[in-house]
Design a protein around this motif. Structure first.
Motif, mmCIF file in Angstrom:
data_model
loop_
_atom_site.group_PDB
_atom_site.id
_atom_site.type_symbol
_atom_site.label_atom_id
_atom_site.label_comp_id
_atom_site.label_asym_id
_atom_site.label_seq_id
_atom_site.Cartn_x
_atom_site.Cartn_y
_atom_site.Cartn_z
ATOM 1 N N PRO A 127 0.642 14.758 10.999
ATOM 2 C CA PRO A 127 1.413 15.246 9.876
ATOM 3 C C PRO A 127 1.285 16.597 9.557
ATOM 4 O O PRO A 127 2.508 17.227 9.500
ATOM 5 N N MET A 128 0.334 17.368 9.930
ATOM 6 C CA MET A 128 0.404 18.704 9.980
ATOM 7 C C MET A 128 -0.492 19.372 10.967
ATOM 8 O O MET A 128 -1.560 19.823 11.254
ATOM 9 N N PRO A 129 0.438 19.573 12.371
ATOM 10 C CA PRO A 129 -0.246 20.036 13.797
ATOM 11 C C PRO A 129 -0.985 21.247 13.173
ATOM 12 O O PRO A 129 -0.560 22.021 12.339
ATOM 13 N N GLY A 130 -2.092 21.316 14.055
ATOM 14 C CA GLY A 130 -2.879 22.423 13.964
ATOM 15 C C GLY A 130 -3.772 22.559 12.591
ATOM 16 O O GLY A 130 -4.532 23.590 12.373
ATOM 17 N N THR A 131 -3.864 21.540 11.798
ATOM 18 C CA THR A 131 -4.761 21.531 10.875
ATOM 19 C C THR A 131 -5.296 19.908 10.949
ATOM 20 O O THR A 131 -5.218 19.235 11.826
ATOM 21 N N GLU A 132 -6.456 19.774 10.106
ATOM 22 C CA GLU A 132 -7.038 18.649 9.643
ATOM 23 C C GLU A 132 -6.822 17.676 8.675
ATOM 24 O O GLU A 132 -7.370 17.699 7.524
ATOM 25 N N PRO A 133 -5.308 17.117 8.517
ATOM 26 C CA PRO A 133 -4.964 16.741 7.332
ATOM 27 C C PRO A 133 -5.617 15.432 6.863
ATOM 28 O O PRO A 133 -6.134 14.958 7.771
ATOM 29 N N GLU A 134 -5.413 14.831 5.846
ATOM 30 C CA GLU A 134 -6.085 13.620 5.296
ATOM 31 C C GLU A 134 -4.688 12.728 4.956
ATOM 32 O O GLU A 134 -3.682 13.175 4.263
ATOM 33 N N ALA A 155 -1.996 25.050 -7.763
ATOM 34 C CA ALA A 155 -2.958 26.069 -6.952
ATOM 35 C C ALA A 155 -3.670 25.101 -6.054
ATOM 36 O O ALA A 155 -3.917 25.363 -4.859
ATOM 37 N N GLU A 156 -3.985 24.093 -6.470
ATOM 38 C CA GLU A 156 -4.969 23.217 -5.444
ATOM 39 C C GLU A 156 -4.294 22.213 -4.707
ATOM 40 O O GLU A 156 -3.950 21.154 -4.830
ATOM 41 N N THR A 157 -4.018 22.897 -3.211
ATOM 42 C CA THR A 157 -3.191 22.152 -2.200
ATOM 43 C C THR A 157 -3.765 20.702 -2.025
ATOM 44 O O THR A 157 -3.036 19.823 -1.710
ATOM 45 N N LYS A 158 -5.199 20.867 -1.875
ATOM 46 C CA LYS A 158 -5.964 19.589 -1.433
ATOM 47 C C LYS A 158 -5.425 18.269 -2.340
ATOM 48 O O LYS A 158 -5.884 17.046 -2.184
ATOM 49 N N GLU A 159 -4.918 18.649 -3.660
ATOM 50 C CA GLU A 159 -4.696 17.640 -4.514
ATOM 51 C C GLU A 159 -3.310 17.116 -4.490
ATOM 52 O O GLU A 159 -2.759 16.235 -5.385
ATOM 53 N N LEU A 160 -2.558 17.949 -3.837
ATOM 54 C CA LEU A 160 -0.978 17.772 -3.910
ATOM 55 C C LEU A 160 -0.536 16.764 -2.628
ATOM 56 O O LEU A 160 -1.292 16.803 -1.776
ATOM 57 N N PHE A 170 0.818 -1.118 0.162
ATOM 58 C CA PHE A 170 0.080 -0.122 0.087
ATOM 59 C C PHE A 170 0.879 1.280 0.189
ATOM 60 O O PHE A 170 1.920 1.209 0.713
ATOM 61 N N MET A 171 0.255 2.199 -0.870
ATOM 62 C CA MET A 171 1.013 3.522 -0.634
ATOM 63 C C MET A 171 0.255 4.385 0.324
ATOM 64 O O MET A 171 -0.978 4.476 0.081
ATOM 65 N N ILE A 172 0.668 5.009 1.184
ATOM 66 C CA ILE A 172 0.360 5.849 2.058
ATOM 67 C C ILE A 172 0.459 7.232 1.960
ATOM 68 O O ILE A 172 1.803 7.567 1.758
ATOM 69 N N ILE A 173 -0.128 7.994 1.507
ATOM 70 C CA ILE A 173 -0.132 9.517 0.858
ATOM 71 C C ILE A 173 -0.471 10.267 1.676
ATOM 72 O O ILE A 173 -1.799 10.475 2.281
ATOM 73 N N ILE A 174 0.579 11.245 2.157
ATOM 74 C CA ILE A 174 0.014 12.282 3.096
ATOM 75 C C ILE A 174 -0.147 13.530 2.227
ATOM 76 O O ILE A 174 0.850 14.041 1.400
ATOM 77 N N LYS A 175 -1.135 14.219 2.345
ATOM 78 C CA LYS A 175 -1.666 15.208 1.540
ATOM 79 C C LYS A 175 -1.040 16.415 1.869
ATOM 80 O O LYS A 175 -0.618 16.594 3.146
ATOM 81 N N ALA A 176 -0.879 17.700 0.998
ATOM 82 C CA ALA A 176 -0.004 18.706 1.139
ATOM 83 C C ALA A 176 -1.028 19.487 1.996
ATOM 84 O O ALA A 176 -2.176 19.620 2.337
ATOM 85 N N SER A 177 -0.388 20.611 2.619
ATOM 86 C CA SER A 177 -1.073 21.792 3.321
ATOM 87 C C SER A 177 -0.425 23.065 2.866
ATOM 88 O O SER A 177 0.517 22.988 2.195
ATOM 89 N N GLN A 178 -1.068 24.311 3.291
ATOM 90 C CA GLN A 178 -0.529 25.472 2.907
ATOM 91 C C GLN A 178 0.980 25.596 3.306
ATOM 92 O O GLN A 178 1.779 26.054 2.832
ATOM 93 N N ASP A 179 1.080 25.218 4.533
ATOM 94 C CA ASP A 179 2.464 25.054 5.223
ATOM 95 C C ASP A 179 3.401 24.516 4.408
ATOM 96 O O ASP A 179 4.564 24.902 4.096
#
Length: 141
Positions: A100-107, A70-75, A3-12
């Motif tokens: 992985p992204m404290p202070g946010t609600e990452p996926e 532009a679309e951070t949620k897709e990165l 399985f590939m476990i993918i950490i989505k990007a955030s603005q930070d």
């Protein structure tokens, strides 16, 4: 199963803001747990998309598009590649991951990797040999 476990990007992460020492420590400890359990095959963080590019295909034409995108949620900010017994096991390991992204609600996305055996009759013996030459014997069949 891999399985590939993918950490989505955030603005930070897209801004190139590096993780704190606390987060690096927590992730290092988590990676050690994965390695000791024998499931960690690979894993890396990725540079922001501003340092990347995309190649768009249109027939025979190729167009290069430089980042940032532009679309951070897709990165993607990073990934792991794991060998586990089931999707459920992968889910249980992800649930133990430090945020992985404290202070946010990452996926974190979990995607099963195709094995050569998944391709059926379309993957002829010649194509299988070609894949094994290209990727080595480590590729699962």
């Amino acid at each position: 199963m891999r399985f590939m476990i993918i950490i989505k990007a955030s603005q930070d992460s897209e801004a190139g803001i590096m993780p704190s020492t606390d987060l690096l420590t927590a992730m290092g400890n988590y990676n050690e747990e994965l390695a000791k359990a024998g499931i960690l095959l690979a894993g890396e963080g990725l540079q922001p998309s501003s340092k990347g590019a995309r190649v768009r295909f249109s027939g025979d034409k190729r167009t290069v598009i430089d980042g940032p995108f532009a679309e951070t949620k897709e990165l993607i900010a990073g990934y792991w590649l794991w060998q586990v017994k089931s999707k459920e096991e992968a889910i249980e390991w992800v649930k133990r991951c430090p945020n992985p992204m404290p202070g946010t609600e990452p996926e974190i996305e979990i995607r099963q990797v195709f094995e050569l055996s998944d391709f059926g009759a379309e993957l002829t013996p010649e194509l299988r040999e070609q894949e094994e030459r290209a990727f080595g014997q480590g590729k699962k069949c």
